[in-house]
Write a protein that holds these residues in place. Structure first.
Motif, mmCIF file in Angstrom:
data_model
loop_
_atom_site.group_PDB
_atom_site.id
_atom_site.type_symbol
_atom_site.label_atom_id
_atom_site.label_comp_id
_atom_site.label_asym_id
_atom_site.label_seq_id
_atom_site.Cartn_x
_atom_site.Cartn_y
_atom_site.Cartn_z
ATOM 1 N N LYS A 87 10.618 -4.267 3.454
ATOM 2 C CA LYS A 87 10.233 -4.029 4.847
ATOM 3 C C LYS A 87 10.042 -5.331 5.615
ATOM 4 C CE LYS A 87 7.999 0.434 4.002
ATOM 5 N NZ LYS A 87 6.777 1.255 4.175
ATOM 6 N N ARG B 249 13.698 -3.954 12.009
ATOM 7 C CA ARG B 249 13.384 -3.619 10.633
ATOM 8 C C ARG B 249 14.256 -2.439 10.204
ATOM 9 N NH1 ARG B 249 7.297 -3.279 9.526
ATOM 10 N NH2 ARG B 249 7.620 -5.525 9.759
ATOM 11 N N ALA C 25 9.088 -0.098 15.114
ATOM 12 C CA ALA C 25 8.258 -0.145 13.920
ATOM 13 C C ALA C 25 7.492 -1.464 13.835
ATOM 14 C CB ALA C 25 9.123 0.042 12.681
ATOM 15 N N ILE C 26 8.143 -2.560 14.239
ATOM 16 C CA ILE C 26 7.492 -3.873 14.230
ATOM 17 C C ILE C 26 6.397 -3.918 15.291
ATOM 18 C CG2 ILE C 26 7.851 -6.355 14.525
ATOM 19 C CD1 ILE C 26 10.756 -5.908 13.660
ATOM 20 N N GLU D 109 4.757 -1.409 16.581
ATOM 21 C CA GLU D 109 3.633 -0.544 16.206
ATOM 22 C C GLU D 109 2.729 -1.214 15.191
ATOM 23 O OE1 GLU D 109 5.536 3.004 14.873
ATOM 24 O OE2 GLU D 109 5.509 3.948 16.864
ATOM 25 N N GLU D 110 3.333 -1.951 14.267
ATOM 26 C CA GLU D 110 2.536 -2.675 13.272
ATOM 27 C C GLU D 110 1.705 -3.762 13.933
ATOM 28 O OE1 GLU D 110 4.002 -5.566 9.939
ATOM 29 O OE2 GLU D 110 4.199 -3.504 9.209
ATOM 30 N N GLU D 111 2.319 -4.474 14.878
ATOM 31 C CA GLU D 111 1.597 -5.517 15.599
ATOM 32 C C GLU D 111 0.476 -4.907 16.440
ATOM 33 O OE1 GLU D 111 4.598 -7.450 17.862
ATOM 34 O OE2 GLU D 111 5.369 -8.641 16.171
ATOM 35 N N HIS E 80 -1.108 -2.116 15.827
ATOM 36 C CA HIS E 80 -2.171 -1.658 14.935
ATOM 37 C C HIS E 80 -3.080 -2.821 14.536
ATOM 38 C CE1 HIS E 80 -4.090 0.984 12.034
ATOM 39 N NE2 HIS E 80 -3.986 0.013 11.125
#
Length: 341
Positions: A35, A84, A101-102, A104-106, A108
């Protein structure tokens, strides 16, 4: 080099491209499993999204480009973006990537940091994401805060869009937040700046100001012209009369009235006003007009066990106690000498 299994003119045919392609797929497979983030270039616009070159042609759905829908995907052509891999099928040569996806991770991670640093009463800068019938949602840097309709202004507003617009930058005050549910409730900082607690040089408890009636029902609201500050005049503070009053018969919507500030609670954004306090107290005037010892004539309004109420003037009754009716008659008999009217 890699053998192709073919020969020509006695020579073994090898391929460099096959080696590169195999190594590219191996790297993509590793990135998919781990990932990890890849950098690719948008090379084509197709139905439903764009094509990103990450060594092979990968499909980026339009919904996976950003956290919010992107209206113009054509403008992405030629741009380098980080993505990703979300799906990979080497046999079919199919790769699907996501930039969302990247993000959303940042987001979070930012939410976690922000929730640890938030405190009630803190001023935070944000951007309006969405405006609804009941308020506006503001991006505070990873967390959406709700600005309720009642927290957008001191005055009454018909719709939140009258005060804020999408993508507008503003400062808000944190009212309360829930770390577990990551819910934040805020108040518009400019509305707080208009609070009477910061305008005591213009208006404070006991001051008489002029306002405009703008309420409805049994309670009336009065606004101080220009400041858009609304205060409540309770029905009991409209008249010196003891009997209940109908606010609609005393003031009309839009009418200019004089009021006195009775109480200010900046923390609750509440201002209590009085109309009768802006007028002379008729009871004090009556006391000056009829000093003790004055002989007056009045009409019997009501007879009770302990005496009789006599109307001196319209709205003013005086009590004749049973012990003050007669020098000779018994107390229980004296009020019977009166008749109502």
């Amino acid at each position: 080099m890699q053998r192709t299994g073919e020969k020509k003119d006695g020579y073994v045919i090898v391929s460099y491209q096959k080696v590169l392609r195999r190594r590219t797929w191996e790297k993509l497979d590793e990135a998919y499993k781990a990932k990890t983030t890849l950098t690719g270039k948008v090379v084509d616009r197709i139905k439903g999204g764009v094509v990103v070159d990450v060594g092979v042609r990968a499909f980026l759905p339009g919904s996976q480009y950003d956290l919010r829908p992107t209206a113009n995907l054509d403008a992405l052509a030629g741009q380098e973006i980080t993505v990703r891999i979300t799906k990979l099928n080497r046999r079919r040569g199919n790769v699907v990537v996501s930039r969302r996806a990247i993000l959303e991770e940042e987001q979070h991670a930012k939410r976690g940091e922000l929730m640890q640093s938030l405190a009630e009463g803190q001023t935070v800068h944000g951007v309006v994401k969405n405006v609804t019938e009941y308020g506006a949602f503001v991006d505070l840097g990873g967390i959406d805060g709700l600005l309720h309709l009642t927290d957008l202004s001191w005055g009454r507003i018909k719709h939140p869009s009258d005060v804020v617009k999408p993508d507008q930058e503003l400062d808000v005050i944190i009212l309360k937040f829930d770390k577990e549910k990551q819910r934040v409730f805020a108040r518009l900082q400019t509305a707080l700046a208009r609070s009477l607690g910061q305008r005591r040089g213009k208006i404070s408890r006991g001051w008489q100001v002029q306002g405009q009636s703008g309420g409805r029902g049994g309670l009336r609201r009065v606004r101080r012209t220009g400041d858009r500050i609304e205060g409540l005049v309770h029905a009991t503070e409209m008249s010196w009369a003891k009997s209940p009053v109908n606010p609609a018969k005393i003031v009309k919507v839009g009418e200019e009235v004089d009021v006195v500030v009775l109480d200010i609670k900046p923390s609750d954004r509440r201002v209590s006003l009085g109309m009768k306090q802006a007028q002379p107290d008729p009871w004090l005037l009556t006391a000056d007009k009829y000093p003790v010892g004055t002989i007056v004539t009045g009409k019997v309004r009501n007879i009770v066990e302990f005496g009789a109420f006599i109307e001196i003037e319209d709205g003013f009754d005086g009590l004749v106690h049973v012990s003050d009716v007669s020098w000779t008659e018994a107390h229980q008999e004296s009020p019977r000498s009166f008749q109502k009217g």
